[in-house]
Design an enzyme around this catalytic site. Structure first.
Site, PDB file in Angstrom:
ATOM      1  N   HIS A 162       4.586  -1.228 -14.571  1.00 31.40           N
ATOM      2  CA  HIS A 162       5.465  -1.207 -13.399  1.00 31.40           C
ATOM      3  C   HIS A 162       6.502  -2.328 -13.490  1.00 31.40           C
ATOM      4  O   HIS A 162       6.237  -3.469 -13.116  1.00 31.40           O
ATOM      5  CB  HIS A 162       4.658  -1.370 -12.107  1.00 31.40           C
ATOM      6  N   HIS A 219      11.081  -2.708 -13.091  1.00 32.20           N
ATOM      7  CA  HIS A 219      12.311  -2.040 -12.690  1.00 32.20           C
ATOM      8  C   HIS A 219      13.444  -2.480 -13.605  1.00 32.20           C
ATOM      9  O   HIS A 219      13.389  -3.555 -14.218  1.00 32.20           O
ATOM     10  CB  HIS A 219      12.672  -2.396 -11.244  1.00 32.20           C
ATOM     11  N   ARG A 225       9.154   9.102  -8.118  1.00 36.51           N
ATOM     12  CA  ARG A 225       8.585   8.170  -7.157  1.00 36.51           C
ATOM     13  C   ARG A 225       9.007   8.494  -5.727  1.00 36.51           C
ATOM     14  O   ARG A 225      10.152   8.837  -5.465  1.00 36.51           O
ATOM     15  CB  ARG A 225       9.005   6.738  -7.483  1.00 36.51           C
ATOM     16  N   HIS A 253       0.876  -0.809  -6.127  1.00 31.68           N
ATOM     17  CA  HIS A 253       0.634  -2.099  -5.472  1.00 31.68           C
ATOM     18  C   HIS A 253      -0.698  -2.175  -4.717  1.00 31.68           C
ATOM     19  O   HIS A 253      -0.742  -2.555  -3.541  1.00 31.68           O
ATOM     20  CB  HIS A 253       1.792  -2.421  -4.538  1.00 31.68           C
ATOM     21  N   ASP A 295       5.605  -5.704 -11.716  1.00 32.10           N
ATOM     22  CA  ASP A 295       6.643  -5.488 -10.695  1.00 32.10           C
ATOM     23  C   ASP A 295       7.913  -6.287 -10.998  1.00 32.10           C
ATOM     24  O   ASP A 295       8.736  -6.519 -10.125  1.00 32.10           O
ATOM     25  CB  ASP A 295       6.114  -5.831  -9.298  1.00 32.10           C
TER      26      ASP A 295
END
Length: 290
Positions: free
Chosen positions: A29, A31, A124, A180, A245
């Protein structure tokens, strides 16, 4: 819509974790953002400056520092429904990378096929902050996602949303991955009904969960999240994944973390080397097709 201040850049050189990760480990995970790619007009913050090439280099530094051989790039709402920043990053990184895209309700088969061809393995849905894809849209789209070998990833609050989602999750024809740690109410404990329902889905193999972003739930050293993480791993390590993240967008009240500290917190919550290997290597390899 109120804009947040421009995002701060992530830690340039994360602290190396205190223990090596197993060969083939995956940060499931992260971005990708870039100011030379189209940004969504409805975004709540601007990413830190940098071109796609610069951000890709930062990601490679991050992965190297943690020892991660593989990565899953989750498309950021900052770029809206234009997935080019994610597909371009996947292309630049090659077979070590997979993408999770963002589509609107009613996305066409041609759009899904193009994303699948570009290395996107799922879409998502954001139940916490909203977005452009709804749960009704996911239910309608699920058979077509399955036809393209794609799954659904979802950000939700277990204590607020799981009661209305659990039955559908069990019947969807595609895997469902919750972000999460299920974003639970840590103060309510692991027996809170929504989190207990998430644990049951994971235990039965009906859902995956990412043991990511404890910094959004509690302050460092993130030990308050350890009980929830351990409960999910005890339920079924073969349905758990880990993600950093990175680069820690839309922090709101959370403090910017060091990715190495996040990985150390995972080690603390999951002392078993066998479970770590399954979570970091085997489960992402099976889900993402590495």
């Amino acid at each position: 819509m109120t804009r947040l201040p421009q995002a701060a850049p992530p830690t340039a050189h994360p602290t190396p974790p205190r223990a090596p990760v197993p060969e083939g480990a995956c940060d499931a995970h992260v971005h990708m953002v870039a100011d030379d790619m189209p940004l969504w007009d409805g975004r709540v913050e601007d990413p830190a400056p940098g071109t796609l090439a610069q951000w890709t280099a930062r990601l490679e530094t991050h992965l190297d520092a943690l020892g991660m051989a593989r990565v899953v790039i989750v498309h950021s709402i900052l770029h809206g429904g234009d997935n080019r920043v994610t597909t371009a990053a996947v292309a630049a990184l090659g077979d070590r990378a997979r993408g999770i895209g963002l589509v609107r309700d009613g996305a066409s088969d041609a759009e899904l096929a193009a994303l699948a061809q570009a290395g996107v393995v799922g879409v998502r849905l954001n139940y916490v902050h909203g977005g452009i894809l709804s749960w009704a849209g996911v239910r309608e789209m699920a058979p077509r996602l399955a036809a393209h070998g794609m799954h659904v990833q979802m950000l939700m609050n277990a204590h607020r949303h799981m009661a209305e989602l659990a039955a559908d999750v069990r019947t969807l024809p595609v895997p469902v991955v919750f972000d999460h740690i299920g974003w639970p109410d840590l103060a309510a404990g692991p027996d809170e009904p929504g989190f207990a329902a998430l644990r049951a889905l994971v235990a039965d193999g009906a859902a995956h969960v990412k043991l990511s972003a404890p910094y959004r739930l509690c302050d460092a050293p993130y030990d308050r999240a350890a009980e929830a993480i351990a409960a999910l791993v005890a339920a079924n390590p073969d349905r758990c994944l880990w993600g950093s993240d990175w680069p820690h967008l839309m922090l709101a009240e959370a403090q910017p973390p060091d990715a190495g500290a996040l990985l150390n917190a995972f080690f603390d919550a999951v002392p078993s080397e066998d479970a770590r290997r399954r979570i970091l290597v085997d489960t992402p390899a099976a889900l993402y097709g590495f």
